[in-house]
Design an enzyme around this catalytic site. Structure first.
Site, mmCIF file in Angstrom:
data_model
loop_
_atom_site.group_PDB
_atom_site.id
_atom_site.type_symbol
_atom_site.label_atom_id
_atom_site.label_comp_id
_atom_site.label_asym_id
_atom_site.label_seq_id
_atom_site.Cartn_x
_atom_site.Cartn_y
_atom_site.Cartn_z
ATOM 1 N N HIS A 64 -26.985 13.245 -2.492
ATOM 2 C CA HIS A 64 -26.830 12.623 -1.190
ATOM 3 C C HIS A 64 -27.971 11.644 -0.925
ATOM 4 O O HIS A 64 -29.000 11.659 -1.596
ATOM 5 C CB HIS A 64 -26.763 13.694 -0.105
ATOM 6 C CG HIS A 64 -25.485 14.474 -0.123
ATOM 7 N ND1 HIS A 64 -25.150 15.374 0.870
ATOM 8 C CD2 HIS A 64 -24.457 14.493 -1.009
ATOM 9 C CE1 HIS A 64 -23.970 15.900 0.593
ATOM 10 N NE2 HIS A 64 -23.538 15.396 -0.546
ATOM 11 N N GLU A 90 -30.228 11.385 1.373
ATOM 12 C CA GLU A 90 -31.532 11.947 1.707
ATOM 13 C C GLU A 90 -32.255 12.449 0.462
ATOM 14 O O GLU A 90 -33.470 12.297 0.328
ATOM 15 C CB GLU A 90 -31.369 13.108 2.702
ATOM 16 C CG GLU A 90 -30.735 12.711 4.015
ATOM 17 C CD GLU A 90 -29.236 12.906 4.052
ATOM 18 O OE1 GLU A 90 -28.708 13.300 5.102
ATOM 19 O OE2 GLU A 90 -28.568 12.667 3.000
ATOM 20 N N CYS A 100 -28.777 18.992 2.818
ATOM 21 C CA CYS A 100 -29.842 17.996 2.976
ATOM 22 C C CYS A 100 -30.837 18.388 4.055
ATOM 23 O O CYS A 100 -32.020 18.043 3.978
ATOM 24 C CB CYS A 100 -29.241 16.632 3.286
ATOM 25 S SG CYS A 100 -28.327 15.925 1.895
ATOM 26 N N ALA A 150 -0.388 -11.308 3.980
ATOM 27 C CA ALA A 150 -0.674 -12.724 3.786
ATOM 28 C C ALA A 150 0.532 -13.507 4.283
ATOM 29 O O ALA A 150 1.679 -13.126 4.025
ATOM 30 C CB ALA A 150 -0.931 -13.032 2.315
ATOM 31 N N ARG A 169 -8.426 -5.859 -9.785
ATOM 32 C CA ARG A 169 -8.785 -6.602 -10.978
ATOM 33 C C ARG A 169 -10.206 -7.125 -10.874
ATOM 34 O O ARG A 169 -10.709 -7.385 -9.778
ATOM 35 C CB ARG A 169 -7.831 -7.791 -11.191
ATOM 36 C CG ARG A 169 -6.753 -7.506 -12.203
ATOM 37 C CD ARG A 169 -5.511 -6.942 -11.572
ATOM 38 N NE ARG A 169 -4.772 -7.959 -10.826
ATOM 39 C CZ ARG A 169 -3.748 -7.661 -10.022
ATOM 40 N NH1 ARG A 169 -3.385 -6.405 -9.842
ATOM 41 N NH2 ARG A 169 -3.109 -8.614 -9.372
ATOM 42 N N GLY A 213 6.119 -3.585 2.181
ATOM 43 C CA GLY A 213 6.411 -4.914 2.698
ATOM 44 C C GLY A 213 6.533 -4.899 4.209
ATOM 45 O O GLY A 213 6.074 -3.978 4.895
ATOM 46 N N THR A 238 9.020 -4.287 6.253
ATOM 47 C CA THR A 238 9.746 -3.167 6.875
ATOM 48 C C THR A 238 8.869 -1.927 6.961
ATOM 49 O O THR A 238 8.829 -1.236 7.985
ATOM 50 C CB THR A 238 11.026 -2.856 6.086
ATOM 51 O OG1 THR A 238 11.841 -4.030 6.029
ATOM 52 C CG2 THR A 238 11.807 -1.724 6.748
ATOM 53 N N ALA A 285 7.389 0.048 10.289
ATOM 54 C CA ALA A 285 7.548 1.480 10.531
ATOM 55 C C ALA A 285 6.210 2.147 10.835
ATOM 56 O O ALA A 285 6.112 3.000 11.722
ATOM 57 C CB ALA A 285 8.208 2.132 9.319
#
Length: 351
Positions: free
Chosen positions: A52, A54, A86, A155, A208, A282, A284, A288
């Protein structure tokens, strides 16, 4: 001499380095100041099961930790999991004071502040809380609600089209914007798409490399929401480049519309350790999720182009009149190449 406010700013920046690799744990940063107020050590939680923040900072500080101040973005844990507590490590190191940005909301790890105070350490909370919460928003939201933090990414052209009238959509946005999407994918635990998008685009849904197009070392889980199991055997999402789950009605359960129950889907993903996901397609499926109130953040990439016809970026979000519109509040607007990237969060009605 470094102020505690400056140290917390540095701790928040350090915490961000763990985005995408710590799940199901939070991102955490820590800066350790010695008794003279100088930086003695710093660290962040880099991966689940690893040391962690700390502990990393204490290892750097050594004896300089004694009498010093630990500045940490999240309340030090108070339990033994894959690593030790910690809070106990800070006590053992002789730290005199701990400054915390955000209290830990989980019942397992919470209580670190009380343990520290019981041992005689001075503990203060709330320094740069809003900023630290924003940097850890996915994990905090997930553990508070018991479901992953959902970001819808899309997009589109300026007139809201995600494909032309003939169905072509490569590429709506520029290469810099597409590179930015891979950076975004690299910060989440899962990428979710609907069967319509898989059938139409045969998307790979992987992260990628930003230089040569090769796959990144860590890949989020690919989730295809496919009510009736129509994902082709040769679809790219089955290529072995990343773990994949085809979420069907048989596996998850059906909602009122007969399709995959989205709330049950998120509950199952949370049980699998998923704390943040990117909803990519997509229109739809996005509708939802929005209609069900399951979207926590929207990231849109808008290209300076107009189509005037073709597929829209969003379909049927449960809105029938202007009074029911889903209002958003912008948190960031940035130009990426020729495109605009905006980040926004839904606004609750009445706020």
């Amino acid at each position: 001499m470094v102020t505690e406010d400056q140290a917390m700013g540095r701790a928040i920046a350090l915490a961000a380095r763990g985005l995408g690799t710590t799940s199901p744990n939070p991102v955490v940063g820590c800066v350790l100041l010695d008794a003279a107020g100088e930086v003695a050590g710093e660290g962040f939680h880099a991966y689940a099961g690893g040391p962690h923040a700390e502990v990393v900072a204490l290892a750097q500080a050594g004896e300089r930790a004694r009498g010093g101040t630990a500045v940490v973005t999240l309340e030090p844990c108070n339990h033994t999991g894959r690593t030790g507590p910690c809070a106990r490590a800070l006590i053992a190191a002789g730290v005199a004071r701990v400054v915390i940005a955000v209290d830990d909301p989980t019942p397992d790890a919470a209580g670190g502040a009380a343990t520290l105070r019981a041992a005689g350490l001075r503990v203060d909370t709330g320094l740069r809380r809003a900023e630290a919460e924003a940097g850890n928003v996915a994990w905090l939201t997930a553990v508070r609600r018991g479901r992953p933090f959902v970001t819808w990414k899309f997009a589109a052209t300026l007139d809201g089209r995600s494909a032309a009238a003939d169905g072509t959509s490569k590429w709506i946005t520029s290469e810099p914007a597409r590179t930015d999407v891979h950076l975004l994918r690299g910060t989440v635990d899962a990428v979710v798409a609907g069967i319509g998008t898989v059938l139409a685009d045969d998307a790979q849904l992987t992260v990628r490399d930003l230089r040569d197009g090769s796959l990144a070392a860590r890949q989020p889980l690919r989730v295809v929401v496919d009510s009736s199991g129509r994902t082709p055997a040769k679809a790219r999402v089955r290529d072995g480049a990343a773990p994949t789950w085809i979420a069907t009605v048989a596996a998850v359960g059906a909602g009122p519309d007969g399709h995959v129950d989205l709330s049950a889907l998120l509950t199952e993903l949370y049980a699998r350790g998923i704390r943040s996901l990117l909803l990519e397609g997509g229109p739809t499926l996005a509708g939802a999720f929005l209609a069900a109130g399951l979207v926590d953040r929207v990231v849109g990439y808008l290209a300076p182009r107009l189509l005037g016809a073709g597929r829209t970026a969003l379909v049927d979000a449960g809105v029938t009149t202007i009074a029911e519109a889903i209002d958003l509040a912008f948190t960031d607007i940035t130009q990426i190449g020729p495109d605009l990237r905006f980040t926004a969060v839904p606004v609750e009605k009445g706020n």
